[in-house]
Design an enzyme around this catalytic site. Structure first.
Site, PDB file in Angstrom:
ATOM      1  N   ASP A 145       0.162 -67.396 -51.340  1.00 26.72           N
ATOM      2  CA  ASP A 145       1.560 -67.012 -51.585  1.00 26.72           C
ATOM      3  C   ASP A 145       2.379 -68.285 -51.771  1.00 26.72           C
ATOM      4  O   ASP A 145       2.686 -68.976 -50.795  1.00 26.72           O
ATOM      5  CB  ASP A 145       2.115 -66.210 -50.402  1.00 26.72           C
ATOM      6  CG  ASP A 145       1.523 -64.806 -50.303  1.00 26.72           C
ATOM      7  OD1 ASP A 145       0.375 -64.626 -50.751  1.00 26.72           O
ATOM      8  OD2 ASP A 145       2.199 -63.912 -49.777  1.00 26.72           O
ATOM      9  N   LYS A 208       6.609 -61.593 -55.778  1.00 22.98           N
ATOM     10  CA  LYS A 208       7.016 -61.212 -54.421  1.00 22.98           C
ATOM     11  C   LYS A 208       8.499 -61.516 -54.243  1.00 22.98           C
ATOM     12  O   LYS A 208       8.987 -62.547 -54.711  1.00 22.98           O
ATOM     13  CB  LYS A 208       6.157 -61.991 -53.422  1.00 22.98           C
ATOM     14  CG  LYS A 208       6.470 -61.786 -51.959  1.00 22.98           C
ATOM     15  CD  LYS A 208       5.499 -62.609 -51.117  1.00 22.98           C
ATOM     16  CE  LYS A 208       5.887 -62.646 -49.650  1.00 22.98           C
ATOM     17  NZ  LYS A 208       4.949 -63.490 -48.854  1.00 22.98           N
ATOM     18  N   LYS A 244       5.201 -57.192 -54.614  1.00 21.19           N
ATOM     19  CA  LYS A 244       5.223 -57.255 -53.149  1.00 21.19           C
ATOM     20  C   LYS A 244       6.646 -57.437 -52.640  1.00 21.19           C
ATOM     21  O   LYS A 244       7.208 -58.527 -52.754  1.00 21.19           O
ATOM     22  CB  LYS A 244       4.336 -58.397 -52.647  1.00 21.19           C
ATOM     23  CG  LYS A 244       4.333 -58.531 -51.117  1.00 21.19           C
ATOM     24  CD  LYS A 244       3.432 -59.661 -50.660  1.00 21.19           C
ATOM     25  CE  LYS A 244       3.533 -59.866 -49.150  1.00 21.19           C
ATOM     26  NZ  LYS A 244       2.660 -60.979 -48.672  1.00 21.19           N
TER      27      LYS A 244
END
Length: 308
Positions: A145, A208, A244
């Site tokens: 991430d 995300k 996400k």
């Protein structure tokens, strides 16, 4: 393809109105609610990103990742043989070996995700970001991430943003890369859309919303804009990018609403761990509490549910 984003316009009032309507959606009940909650569990990144993380706390988290819901509750729902686990365990790079070893010892194949690239602020030299990514991958992280440099968005340096994300993607190797946009710090919904497009063009497997450390994290207006960008990118390229939402999602009802929004905007095919994740550190406790209530008719006492 800067032509894709040069004329972007986001109708903010319309997006906000749509978001307000989402908050009024009626929730599902009974077995339908339990089913949606179990789907949420399988799409969850069980996360610990604290300064006091230790090998033992990561080990406990990994055990909870393999057994997110009590076995007797799953048996009551006839789901005990379905292999219900979370989607991934997310930790800092220094804790990746602890998570990998704990999950290996537990005999499960849950991937380990690691935040990297100067998380959460992104105020780190690019060389350091790339080194951190490579180190996490070498230690066994299968998902990375990363967090973008917000200044590149705020100053309109789209080619610079593309190049940074592209280099991060290359550093990830075979690991999946989720690109955190830190939407609460991008200034406008138009910038959110543009940054989403650039991140996908540069090879992100997921986009995300947030690090969870910003003042404003996952919100419905931001989610709508990012999912519309994902849909547009899919129409143009045929390539599916995951989504996400992360940060501030604490209740089972909020999780169900996010799943319903993804179903409405992108379709059921996106509601799998491969294309949808929920970033949350405290959400699982409320989901297990709600399933406990569904099965028993009463709420669990503190000692009846294992801590994550």
């Amino acid at each position: 393809e800067l032509g894709w984003i040069s004329k972007v316009y986001v109708n903010r009032p319309a997006v906000v109105r749509h978001a307000e309507q989402i908050k009024k959606w009626k929730t599902v009940k009974g077995n339908w609610q339990a089913a949606w909650l179990l789907r949420a569990v399988t799409c969850m990144d069980l996360t610990t990103l604290a300064g006091d993380d230790t090998p033992s706390s990561v080990h406990r988290l990994c055990f909870k990742a393999k057994h997110p819901i009590r076995d007797d509750l799953l048996k009551a729902l006839h789901m005990h043989e379905k292999g219900i686990t979370v989607g991934a365990v997310c930790v800092y790079p220094a804790r990746v070996p602890d998570a990998v070893n704990a999950l290996k010892a537990a005999g499960c194949d849950i991937p380990v995700a690691s935040v990297a690239a100067g998380f959460p602020a992104g105020q780190t030299p690019l060389e350091t970001k790339l080194a951190e990514i490579r180190l996490a991958v070498e230690c066994g992280a299968r998902e990375i991430d990363i967090v973008i440099s917000r200044s590149l968005v705020l100053t309109g340096q789209w080619e610079g943003l593309y190049e940074e994300i592209r280099l991060c993607r290359a550093a990830c190797g075979e690991a999946h890369m989720k690109t955190i946009l830190a939407t609460g710090e991008l200034g406008s919904l138009a910038n959110v859309y543009k940054a989403s497009m650039i991140a996908m063009m540069a090879g992100s497997d997921f986009i995300k919303t947030s690090t969870g450390k910003e003042v404003e994290n996952a919100t419905f207006p931001v989610g709508i804009v990012m999912m519309r960008a994902i849909k547009e990118y899919y129409w143009q390229t045929g390539y599916k990018v995951g989504f996400k939402p992360a940060g501030g999602i604490r209740t089972a009802q909020e999780a169900i609403t996010w799943l319903m929004l993804v179903k409405q905007e992108l379709g059921m095919e996106w509601l799998t761990p491969e294309l949808f994740r929920l970033g949350a550190s405290s959400l699982l406790g409320d989901i297990e509490q709600q399933i406990f209530y569904h099965v028993t008719g009463s709420y669990a006492l503190q000692h009846e549910l294992a801590m994550a």
